[in-house]
Design a protein around this motif. Structure first.
Motif, PDB file in Angstrom:
ATOM      1  N   ASN A   1       0.856  -1.082  -0.100  1.00  0.00           N
ATOM      2  CA  ASN A   1       0.069   0.181  -0.098  1.00  0.00           C
ATOM      3  C   ASN A   1       0.775   1.177   0.227  1.00  0.00           C
ATOM      4  O   ASN A   1       0.559   2.315   0.832  1.00  0.00           O
ATOM      5  N   ALA A   2       1.992   1.408  -0.772  1.00  0.00           N
ATOM      6  CA  ALA A   2       2.865   2.511  -0.682  1.00  0.00           C
ATOM      7  C   ALA A   2       3.114   2.676  -2.087  1.00  0.00           C
ATOM      8  O   ALA A   2       3.227   1.767  -2.980  1.00  0.00           O
ATOM      9  N   LEU A   3       2.941   3.833  -2.640  1.00  0.00           N
ATOM     10  CA  LEU A   3       2.955   4.582  -4.036  1.00  0.00           C
ATOM     11  C   LEU A   3       4.443   5.227  -4.072  1.00  0.00           C
ATOM     12  O   LEU A   3       5.047   5.989  -3.180  1.00  0.00           O
ATOM     13  N   PHE A   4       5.277   4.812  -4.977  1.00  0.00           N
ATOM     14  CA  PHE A   4       6.415   5.471  -5.215  1.00  0.00           C
ATOM     15  C   PHE A   4       6.606   5.913  -6.657  1.00  0.00           C
ATOM     16  O   PHE A   4       6.104   5.578  -7.738  1.00  0.00           O
ATOM     17  N   PHE A   5       7.204   7.304  -6.705  1.00  0.00           N
ATOM     18  CA  PHE A   5       7.118   7.758  -7.966  1.00  0.00           C
ATOM     19  C   PHE A   5       8.664   7.807  -8.322  1.00  0.00           C
ATOM     20  O   PHE A   5       9.681   8.009  -7.470  1.00  0.00           O
ATOM     21  N   VAL A   6       9.083   7.805  -9.685  1.00  0.00           N
ATOM     22  CA  VAL A   6      10.030   8.126 -10.421  1.00  0.00           C
ATOM     23  C   VAL A   6      10.685   9.584  -9.894  1.00  0.00           C
ATOM     24  O   VAL A   6       9.933  10.679 -10.139  1.00  0.00           O
ATOM     25  N   VAL A   7      12.214   9.730  -9.515  1.00  0.00           N
ATOM     26  CA  VAL A   7      12.790  10.827  -9.149  1.00  0.00           C
ATOM     27  C   VAL A   7      14.092  10.989  -9.719  1.00  0.00           C
ATOM     28  O   VAL A   7      14.583  10.023 -10.261  1.00  0.00           O
ATOM     29  N   ASP A   8      14.802  12.215  -9.719  1.00  0.00           N
ATOM     30  CA  ASP A   8      16.004  12.374 -10.144  1.00  0.00           C
ATOM     31  C   ASP A   8      16.545  13.535  -9.297  1.00  0.00           C
ATOM     32  O   ASP A   8      16.071  13.904  -8.158  1.00  0.00           O
ATOM     33  N   ASP A   9      17.618  14.019  -9.640  1.00  0.00           N
ATOM     34  CA  ASP A   9      18.273  14.954  -8.720  1.00  0.00           C
ATOM     35  C   ASP A   9      17.356  16.221  -8.944  1.00  0.00           C
ATOM     36  O   ASP A   9      17.755  17.075  -7.813  1.00  0.00           O
ATOM     37  N   SER A  10      16.741  16.481  -9.732  1.00  0.00           N
ATOM     38  CA  SER A  10      15.946  17.832  -9.851  1.00  0.00           C
ATOM     39  C   SER A  10      14.848  17.718  -8.732  1.00  0.00           C
ATOM     40  O   SER A  10      14.338  18.748  -8.282  1.00  0.00           O
ATOM     41  N   ASN A  11      14.175  16.539  -8.268  1.00  0.00           N
ATOM     42  CA  ASN A  11      13.368  16.563  -7.275  1.00  0.00           C
ATOM     43  C   ASN A  11      13.578  15.837  -6.028  1.00  0.00           C
ATOM     44  O   ASN A  11      12.541  15.653  -5.095  1.00  0.00           O
ATOM     45  N   ARG A  12      14.562  14.942  -6.019  1.00  0.00           N
ATOM     46  CA  ARG A  12      14.728  14.020  -4.935  1.00  0.00           C
ATOM     47  C   ARG A  12      14.550  14.643  -3.446  1.00  0.00           C
ATOM     48  O   ARG A  12      13.959  14.104  -2.507  1.00  0.00           O
ATOM     49  N   VAL A  13      15.250  15.812  -3.461  1.00  0.00           N
ATOM     50  CA  VAL A  13      15.226  16.578  -2.272  1.00  0.00           C
ATOM     51  C   VAL A  13      13.778  16.875  -1.532  1.00  0.00           C
ATOM     52  O   VAL A  13      13.652  16.921  -0.276  1.00  0.00           O
ATOM     53  N   LYS A  14      12.830  17.061  -2.557  1.00  0.00           N
ATOM     54  CA  LYS A  14      11.642  17.289  -1.819  1.00  0.00           C
ATOM     55  C   LYS A  14      11.006  16.116  -1.178  1.00  0.00           C
ATOM     56  O   LYS A  14      10.274  16.460  -0.146  1.00  0.00           O
ATOM     57  N   TYR A  15      11.351  15.038  -1.613  1.00  0.00           N
ATOM     58  CA  TYR A  15      10.800  13.883  -0.849  1.00  0.00           C
ATOM     59  C   TYR A  15      11.657  13.688   0.390  1.00  0.00           C
ATOM     60  O   TYR A  15      11.174  13.177   1.348  1.00  0.00           O
ATOM     61  N   GLU A  16      12.959  13.828   0.307  1.00  0.00           N
ATOM     62  CA  GLU A  16      13.581  13.752   1.548  1.00  0.00           C
ATOM     63  C   GLU A  16      13.485  14.674   2.673  1.00  0.00           C
ATOM     64  O   GLU A  16      13.465  14.281   3.783  1.00  0.00           O
ATOM     65  N   LYS A  17      13.136  15.893   2.117  1.00  0.00           N
ATOM     66  CA  LYS A  17      12.509  16.967   3.177  1.00  0.00           C
ATOM     67  C   LYS A  17      11.381  16.602   3.941  1.00  0.00           C
ATOM     68  O   LYS A  17      11.012  17.153   4.975  1.00  0.00           O
ATOM     69  N   MET A  18      10.562  15.685   3.232  1.00  0.00           N
ATOM     70  CA  MET A  18       9.228  15.276   3.757  1.00  0.00           C
ATOM     71  C   MET A  18       9.799  13.847   4.439  1.00  0.00           C
ATOM     72  O   MET A  18       8.800  13.213   4.822  1.00  0.00           O
ATOM     73  N   ASP A  19      10.813  13.508   4.784  1.00  0.00           N
ATOM     74  CA  ASP A  19      11.270  12.303   5.488  1.00  0.00           C
ATOM     75  C   ASP A  19      10.690  11.114   4.808  1.00  0.00           C
ATOM     76  O   ASP A  19      10.708  10.003   5.393  1.00  0.00           O
ATOM     77  N   MET A  20      10.902  11.181   3.451  1.00  0.00           N
ATOM     78  CA  MET A  20      10.268   9.796   2.553  1.00  0.00           C
ATOM     79  C   MET A  20      11.605   9.281   2.247  1.00  0.00           C
ATOM     80  O   MET A  20      12.714   9.709   2.158  1.00  0.00           O
ATOM     81  N   GLU A  21      11.606   7.794   2.244  1.00  0.00           N
ATOM     82  CA  GLU A  21      12.818   6.893   1.786  1.00  0.00           C
ATOM     83  C   GLU A  21      12.626   6.555   0.420  1.00  0.00           C
ATOM     84  O   GLU A  21      11.386   6.068  -0.156  1.00  0.00           O
ATOM     85  N   CYS A  22      13.529   6.307  -0.231  1.00  0.00           N
ATOM     86  CA  CYS A  22      13.593   5.499  -1.486  1.00  0.00           C
ATOM     87  C   CYS A  22      13.292   4.196  -1.237  1.00  0.00           C
ATOM     88  O   CYS A  22      13.305   3.404  -0.201  1.00  0.00           O
ATOM     89  N   PHE A  23      12.655   3.266  -2.346  1.00  0.00           N
ATOM     90  CA  PHE A  23      12.510   2.035  -2.468  1.00  0.00           C
ATOM     91  C   PHE A  23      13.677   1.238  -2.064  1.00  0.00           C
ATOM     92  O   PHE A  23      14.668   1.649  -2.659  1.00  0.00           O
TER      93      PHE A  23
END
Length: 113
Positions: free
Chosen positions: A46-68
């Motif tokens: 029940n987890a959704l993961f989106f493709v990221v790259d260097d242009s937006n990865r920090v947005k996810y990290e700032k929200m304390d989200m983790e990579c797959f």
């Protein structure tokens, strides 16, 4: 959100319906979501993961989200191309759609490389 994986997939596809036709297919132990010829997301459990790259990865990290990530006999493998989408984003359809559009653009850009 406590739903089956199938129900969660249907919910996400419904939320992203304004993007046009989103197709789904088996992707390892989960479901891959494609727009056109690129996979831009995956659902594991029940987890959704989106493709990221260097242009937006920090947005996810700032929200304390983790990579797959997944386990192997040699340890954990981090897949930094996919980051989990925060629950509060999933609950806001307009914001989720914007994040998905960004992910789709990144997926196409990565495909061209």
């Amino acid at each position: 959100m406590s739903v089956s994986t199938e129900g969660f997939v249907d919910y996400i596809i419904d939320c992203l319906s304004s993007l046009g036709t989103i197709t789904q297919g088996r992707f390892f132990g989960g479901v891959g979501l494609k727009e056109g010829s690129v996979q831009f997301a995956m659902i594991m459990g029940n987890a959704l993961f989106f493709v990221v790259d260097d242009s937006n990865r920090v947005k996810y990290e700032k929200m304390d989200m983790e990579c797959f990530w997944y386990n192997t006999k040699k340890g954990n493998v981090n897949v930094r191309k996919y980051f989990e989408v925060p629950a509060e984003i999933i609950e806001e359809q307009d914001v989720l759609t914007e994040w998905a559009k960004e992910s789709i653009h990144i997926a196409y850009r990565l495909k061209k490389k």
